[in-house]
Design a protein around this motif. Structure first.
Motif, short mmCIF file in Angstrom:
data_model
loop_
_atom_site.label_atom_id
_atom_site.label_comp_id
_atom_site.label_asym_id
_atom_site.label_seq_id
_atom_site.Cartn_x
_atom_site.Cartn_y
_atom_site.Cartn_z
N GLN B 144 -16.01 -90.20 20.99
CA GLN B 144 -15.44 -91.43 21.51
C GLN B 144 -15.23 -91.44 23.03
N ASP B 145 -14.77 -90.32 23.57
CA ASP B 145 -14.45 -90.28 25.00
C ASP B 145 -15.61 -89.84 25.89
N GLY B 146 -16.74 -89.46 25.29
CA GLY B 146 -17.86 -89.04 26.13
C GLY B 146 -18.75 -88.05 25.42
N MET B 209 -28.15 -98.43 24.58
CA MET B 209 -27.19 -97.80 23.65
C MET B 209 -27.38 -96.29 23.54
N SER B 212 -24.87 -93.51 24.94
CA SER B 212 -23.73 -94.23 25.50
C SER B 212 -22.53 -94.14 24.57
N PRO B 213 -21.47 -93.46 24.99
CA PRO B 213 -20.28 -93.35 24.14
C PRO B 213 -19.63 -94.71 23.87
N THR B 214 -19.95 -95.71 24.69
CA THR B 214 -19.37 -97.05 24.50
C THR B 214 -19.58 -97.54 23.07
N TYR B 215 -20.76 -97.21 22.50
CA TYR B 215 -21.08 -97.75 21.18
C TYR B 215 -20.73 -96.81 20.03
N HIS B 216 -19.90 -95.79 20.33
CA HIS B 216 -19.47 -94.86 19.28
C HIS B 216 -18.64 -95.60 18.23
N THR B 218 -17.66 -99.06 18.80
CA THR B 218 -17.66 -100.49 19.07
C THR B 218 -19.02 -101.08 18.73
N PRO B 220 -22.04 -103.74 19.19
CA PRO B 220 -22.53 -104.48 20.35
C PRO B 220 -22.13 -105.95 20.27
N SER B 221 -21.92 -106.58 21.43
CA SER B 221 -21.50 -107.98 21.44
C SER B 221 -22.66 -108.88 21.00
#
Lengths: 318, 233
Positions: B144-146, B209, B212-216, B218, B220-221
């Motif tokens: 989640q954090d990286g 993606m 990218s930890p962003t999509y762990h 979450t 995608p919009s």
């Protein structure tokens, strides 16, 4: 009264051995304390159904869950200090949430652990376990009821936490309350003596103390009812309501923090059904220390004398 | 995805019409946040109608945010990481006690390897010589954090599992032939459990993606969905 002694742990070991003979689906798991808490007696007789998981309690609980998912009745336990606190995640998220047939039977609950001191004296377990949905919480008062309870819960599907204590008398024994036998019924508490002035609900090692307190009060003209409140969840609210009505004042006594334990459960039921004064005897929101069990019981107010004082307070304000 | 396809449509003995068949192979999803992937596989296999996927995570729906025993085909409630391997050890021990031939597969995340209970379970699986237990790590390198190697390094991961006396196989998690070989090899291994480390790339095939930890955790919009479909075509 209360002259015979028995060991809860030995009763646990004997019950497991009997269960092993009558039910092939019973398995037992321990965590390096199996000689001490006597679950090793099952291991000696049924080694293929006995698993020592070492000093790894979270795995102990998780593996017990897996065995239960595969259809086993899993009895898992070690000292109480290492299960409810250390494994609350595994207990809540797997065992309770999935309503699994895991019976967590732990010994060395409470301050009667004695010389090992605060780090080993589990005084918060009733509170931790009773807040978890589906979990049943049982605190037997003597070796006779331990044997009956441990065997009975095999026939009741779902999770249980059973807290055993080491005992206050030399040789790790405690007084036998049920010389004439004990039959376990989930959700039914045992009225040990009836009374009309104050109702005392006690569990574990405080049951003998409550009986002594009632006897002493009788000599002074006070009639006390005494209940062995062994099953804290699900609680026998019917009996609690009846005695609150009948006596008009209530005392609880437990070898546990007075916050969140059996006394809190009784108080919740009393306020719901028939609000009267409730005085809670127990360890007053603090940690224990090293010492002999009897010395600690005196220092921390876990005595018949303290119950009697609490009864006087409860009656005065009712 | 390839991993679960290999298990559910090649390797595992299971019967979607009889989800509690005692001799079925067990699949335990320990990394509960991958629930949508498991649900889509279970729906495809026929455990429940595919329409259920539309109400995922909605109130009153069958498909809860994390795996739940009410859902046909789900073997263990999951969500809190680190527990699944212990439960797998229990399932595998029960098979040994009952002399049943089923096998237990446990899928863990790589970040999950930071949980201490994983290693308690690792020790116990070796002790009991659970050759009917196969664990898989989705080694995508991200939490989640990286990146796992920045947050709490796991390497040398394969050597750690070998040191715990497991049979360790490393595969490309998108290569069906490697996956099939690994699961078959695990079945032939006796007296010890197998760990399959599946190297994967999170968000594979979608440029923004991947890694990218962003999509762990979450999704995608909505405005990104069209871009994703374009790239995956």
């Amino acid at each position: 009264m209360l002259e015979k002694l028995g060991s809860m742990r030995s009763a646990y070991g004997e019950a497991l051995v009997e269960l092993g003979g009558s039910r092939s689906d019973v398995v037992v798991l321990g965590a390096d304390t199996t000689e001490s808490i006597k679950s090793g007696m099952f291991g000696a007789k049924y080694p293929e159904r006995f698993f020592n998981m070492g000093i790894a309690e979270q795995n102990l609980v998780g593996v017990a869950a897996g065995l239960a998912l595969a259809g086993k009745i899993a009895y898992a336990g070690t000292y109480a200090i290492f299960v409810p606190g250390k494994c609350v995640d595994q207990i809540r998220n797997i065992i309770a949430y999935a309503d699994l047939n895991v019976k967590l039977v732990c010994s060395h609950g409470g301050i009667s652990v004695g010389p090992d001191g605060a780090s080993h004296q589990q005084l918060e377990d009733i509170a931790i376990m009773r807040v978890i949905p589906k979990m049943r919480v049982v605190v037997p008062s003597d070796s006779v009821s331990v044997k009956s309870i441990v065997k009975s819960i095999a026939d009741i599907h779902g999770p249980f936490y059973v807290r055993l204590t080491r005992g206050v008398v030399k040789g790790s024994t405690s007084p036998i309350v049920y010389e004439d036998g004990f039959e376990y019924k989930l959700g039914k508490l045992n009225l040990l003596r009836d009374g009309s002035d104050v109702a005392i609900f006690a569990c574990g090692l405080m049951v003998p103390e409550a009986l002594l307190a009632a006897e002493s009060m009788k000599a002074k003209g006070v009639s006390a009812a005494v209940v062995d409140a062994h099953t804290i969840k699900p609680l026998d609210e019917e009996l609690v309501a009846k005695l609150a009505r009948q006596c008009g004042s209530v005392v609880t006594a437990e070898e546990h923090n007075i916050i969140g334990g059996m006394g809190s459960a009784i108080a919740e039921a009393v306020t719901k059904h028939h609000p009267v004064k409730v005085e809670r005897v127990g360890v007053v929101d603090r940690f224990g220390e090293s010492g002999e069990a009897t010395e600690l019981f005196r220092k921390y107010g876990l005595t018949a004398a303290r119950i009697e004082e609490a009864a006087a307070v409860a009656r005065k304000s009712s | 995805m390839e991993l679960l396809v290999t298990l559910y449509f090649y390797k595992m003995k299971h019967d979607p019409k009889n989800p509690t068949w005692p001799d079925r192979d067990r699949f335990i999803l320990s990394k509960g946040h991958a629930a949508p992937l498991l649900y889509s596989i279970l729906a495809q296999a026929g455990y429940f109608p595919a329409e259920e996927l539309q109400s995922l995570r909605k109130m009153g729906a069958l498909l809860q945010g994390h795996p739940d025993l009410r859902i046909p085909g789900v073997e263990m409630p999951a969500g809190s990481e680190g527990i699944g391997l212990s439960v797998g050890v229990g399932e595998a021990l029960a098979a040994k006690v009952d002399k049943r031939g089923y096998r237990t597969y446990v899928l863990m995340g790589d970040g999950e390897q930071q949980e201490g209970e994983v290693w308690e379970a690792a020790m116990s699986a070796s002790k009991f010589k659970l050759d009917n237990l196969i664990a898989i790590i989705d080694r995508n390198g991200i939490q989640q954090d990286g990146l796992t190697e920045q947050i709490m390094p796991l390497e040398p991961l394969a050597a750690k599992w070998r040191a715990f006396n497991w049979n360790v196989i490393e595969v490309d998690g998108y290569d069906y032939l490697q996956l099939i070989d690994a699961f078959d090899a695990a079945e032939m291994t006796k007296h010890r459990p197998t760990m399959i480390i599946a190297h994967t790339v999170k968000g594979k095939g979608v440029s923004f993606m991947e890694w990218s930890p962003t999509y762990h955790g979450t999704a995608p919009s909505k405005d990104k969905i069209t871009d994703i479909y374009k790239e995956l075509k």
